[in-house]
Design a protein around this motif. Sequence first.
Motif, PDB file in Angstrom:
ATOM      1  N   PHE A 169      32.480  48.166  65.196  1.00 37.87           N
ATOM      2  CA  PHE A 169      31.395  47.975  66.159  1.00 37.87           C
ATOM      3  C   PHE A 169      31.620  48.854  67.379  1.00 37.87           C
ATOM      4  O   PHE A 169      30.730  49.563  67.832  1.00 37.87           O
ATOM      5  N   THR A 170      32.834  48.813  67.891  1.00 34.88           N
ATOM      6  CA  THR A 170      33.086  49.464  69.168  1.00 34.88           C
ATOM      7  C   THR A 170      33.049  50.988  69.060  1.00 34.88           C
ATOM      8  O   THR A 170      32.635  51.675  69.980  1.00 34.88           O
ATOM      9  N   LEU A 171      33.478  51.535  67.937  1.00 34.66           N
ATOM     10  CA  LEU A 171      33.432  52.998  67.798  1.00 34.66           C
ATOM     11  C   LEU A 171      32.093  53.467  67.216  1.00 34.66           C
ATOM     12  O   LEU A 171      31.947  54.638  66.892  1.00 34.66           O
ATOM     13  N   SER A 172      31.134  52.573  67.101  1.00 38.91           N
ATOM     14  CA  SER A 172      29.835  52.896  66.493  1.00 38.91           C
ATOM     15  C   SER A 172      30.007  53.505  65.102  1.00 38.91           C
ATOM     16  O   SER A 172      29.308  54.443  64.735  1.00 38.91           O
ATOM     17  N   SER A 177      27.837  56.407  73.405  1.00 39.83           N
ATOM     18  CA  SER A 177      27.480  55.548  72.287  1.00 39.83           C
ATOM     19  C   SER A 177      28.567  54.520  72.036  1.00 39.83           C
ATOM     20  O   SER A 177      28.299  53.337  71.834  1.00 39.83           O
ATOM     21  N   ALA A 178      29.809  54.980  72.072  1.00 39.00           N
ATOM     22  CA  ALA A 178      30.927  54.088  71.763  1.00 39.00           C
ATOM     23  C   ALA A 178      31.075  53.015  72.836  1.00 39.00           C
ATOM     24  O   ALA A 178      31.122  51.823  72.540  1.00 39.00           O
ATOM     25  N   VAL A 179      31.150  53.447  74.074  1.00 36.57           N
ATOM     26  CA  VAL A 179      31.366  52.476  75.152  1.00 36.57           C
ATOM     27  C   VAL A 179      30.061  51.745  75.414  1.00 36.57           C
ATOM     28  O   VAL A 179      29.073  52.345  75.807  1.00 36.57           O
ATOM     29  N   GLY A 180      30.085  50.459  75.146  1.00 36.21           N
ATOM     30  CA  GLY A 180      28.841  49.709  75.308  1.00 36.21           C
ATOM     31  C   GLY A 180      29.138  48.248  75.545  1.00 36.21           C
ATOM     32  O   GLY A 180      30.236  47.877  75.968  1.00 36.21           O
ATOM     33  N   LEU A 181      28.154  47.415  75.217  1.00 34.39           N
ATOM     34  CA  LEU A 181      28.356  45.976  75.357  1.00 34.39           C
ATOM     35  C   LEU A 181      29.544  45.517  74.537  1.00 34.39           C
ATOM     36  O   LEU A 181      30.188  44.531  74.848  1.00 34.39           O
ATOM     37  N   GLY A 182      29.818  46.269  73.454  1.00 30.19           N
ATOM     38  CA  GLY A 182      30.953  45.930  72.601  1.00 30.19           C
ATOM     39  C   GLY A 182      32.263  45.934  73.360  1.00 30.19           C
ATOM     40  O   GLY A 182      33.174  45.175  73.035  1.00 30.19           O
ATOM     41  N   ASN A 183      32.372  46.783  74.362  1.00 34.04           N
ATOM     42  CA  ASN A 183      33.634  46.889  75.098  1.00 34.04           C
ATOM     43  C   ASN A 183      33.819  45.784  76.110  1.00 34.04           C
ATOM     44  O   ASN A 183      34.942  45.425  76.442  1.00 34.04           O
ATOM     45  N   ILE A 184      32.743  45.244  76.630  1.00 27.71           N
ATOM     46  CA  ILE A 184      32.886  44.215  77.658  1.00 27.71           C
ATOM     47  C   ILE A 184      32.489  42.863  77.069  1.00 27.71           C
ATOM     48  O   ILE A 184      33.315  41.971  76.944  1.00 27.71           O
ATOM     49  N   ALA A 190      39.098  56.846  74.762  1.00 26.74           N
ATOM     50  CA  ALA A 190      38.260  56.458  75.900  1.00 26.74           C
ATOM     51  C   ALA A 190      37.646  55.094  75.631  1.00 26.74           C
ATOM     52  O   ALA A 190      37.598  54.227  76.501  1.00 26.74           O
ATOM     53  N   ASP A 191      37.213  54.889  74.390  1.00 29.07           N
ATOM     54  CA  ASP A 191      36.547  53.630  74.071  1.00 29.07           C
ATOM     55  C   ASP A 191      37.496  52.441  74.119  1.00 29.07           C
ATOM     56  O   ASP A 191      37.234  51.453  74.802  1.00 29.07           O
ATOM     57  N   SER A 192      38.620  52.526  73.404  1.00 30.84           N
ATOM     58  CA  SER A 192      39.490  51.336  73.428  1.00 30.84           C
ATOM     59  C   SER A 192      40.172  51.199  74.759  1.00 30.84           C
ATOM     60  O   SER A 192      40.436  50.073  75.195  1.00 30.84           O
TER      61      SER A 192
HETATM   62 NA    NA Z   1      32.492  50.359  72.140  1.00 26.11          NA
END
Ligand code: NA
Length: 509
Positions: free
Chosen positions: A240-243, A21-28, A272-274
């Motif tokens: 956003f990034t951590l949902s 959930s956390a890792v998504g379009l927000g990360n890239i 993991a997310d950041s």
């Molecule tokens: Na994210």
Amino acid sequence: MSEQREQWQSTAGFIMAAIGSAVGLGNIWRFSYVTYENGGGAFLVPYILALFIVGIPLLMLEFGIGHYMKASAPVSLFRIDRRFQWVGWWAVGFTMFGILVYYCVVIAWCLNFIFFALYQPWAGMDGGANAFFFGEFLGASTEDGLRKPFELTAPRFTILVSLAVVWALNGIIVGRGLRGGVEPVIRVFIPMLFLLMIVLVIWSLFLPGAGQGLAWYLAPDWSKLADWRVWVEAITQIFFTLSLGFGIMIAYASYLPERSNITRNALITAFADSGFAIFAGVAVFATLGFMAQAQGQGVDQVVTSGIGLAFVAYPQVISELPFLPTVFGVLFFTALAIAGLSSSISIIQAFVSALSDKYEVNRTKVVGTVCTVGFLMGIVFTTGAGISWLDIVDHFMTSYGLVLVGLLEALIVGWVFGGERLGSHIEGAGSFRFSSHYGTFMRLLMTGALAFTWFGLHQAEDGLGTFLGRLFVLLSIAGVWLQRSWLDYSLKIIIPVALLGLLDRALAQ
Ligand code: NA
Ligand code: PHE
């Protein structure tokens, strides 16, 4: 509601789903354009501070409350005090759903670009990938810049088709339930995603000009800490990034078994997310360096509108790549699409959990309805004015949705439920103790941030506000060290003050 609540098959399943959930379009996509718009390396310092001071404590809050209440956001908040139920529905119904609608449109762009990467229609075009994305593809370019929100056009057919595919995939996966759909899919997607990203990062580091892009990305600019706008962007990006502020993490944690190490799970998810975002940033900025060199421009000049960064920089590079360009392009957009889908299914899952905790509902029907409505609402973003709508809705949702919900959550749990109580629940479920080194680290960090605030106030004019600000700083530093639990203190005081300040500035803008 009385029947046995579903549970994750294993802790690993939960962690992967939370990371999914956390890792998504927000990360890239989002991380790279927000970093780009905020001066590259200048942005990383506030970003990391926001992660520790606001992100991690709120993630522990959402995990802890979901685990304690064994329910999704509306019911969890209802059980704290029935008057707060609306906050949960606001998070789930308004914010979560609102973001979901445009999020899926960006996933749809990714699907389109997997195909474009095969034949690179922008190669040789006037204006290259920039012109292709904003003009040909989105139909957003006009003589004087991008189309305004009310200059609607008919939906763009290619986007519309892939948007339908995205919603169909969402529906099929979530429709099969937690154990039948979400968990097994995530277990394949997440390792695949990390693998793809490693390949892309290594690949991009070998591009000529990569060093120039990286230098821009990794050079911190401390003076930016004094610019409140950078803080607004950093904290918003962390949400956003951590949902956070969607109720997603509350819902996911509600399916955890009794004995669960909440602290560890929160730290793993957050890092993991950041970590993923910062790592993916290496690929993006190395690539921008390559593009800048090829065009003889500065890294900060190569893209006209940040929001399209990933869809301009990468395509451009693909057509100039000396080695296997098609493969590079397909890998990049596949990674983006996978990252996006693993997040979008988490949103729908959480939405469905919220409804079925409260009402007797048939999952298939709810999923079918959600996906149909989501698709229909998404159509406005597939028109030529779509990207300006996207920009507006994103800013609106993140301020009034995420940040507002985060503020209320911190206040409600800190003051009404009790931050100490949350802390003891988390420790009692098998987490390491907050009074350990991590607690000391957090106290030091908060003291540092407060001291910095003092420094900022020092440069302001004298007046009542400044006086009160200084008083707040002194009392807070005392509180951080005198209170037993840093979590309690940060939920009660530090996070609310930070978020209130942020909302105030964002509204004044
Ligand atoms: Na994210
Ligand atoms: N955290 C996701 C990302 O970084 C975004 C997201 C938003 C996920 C809302 C779920 C819900 O892309």
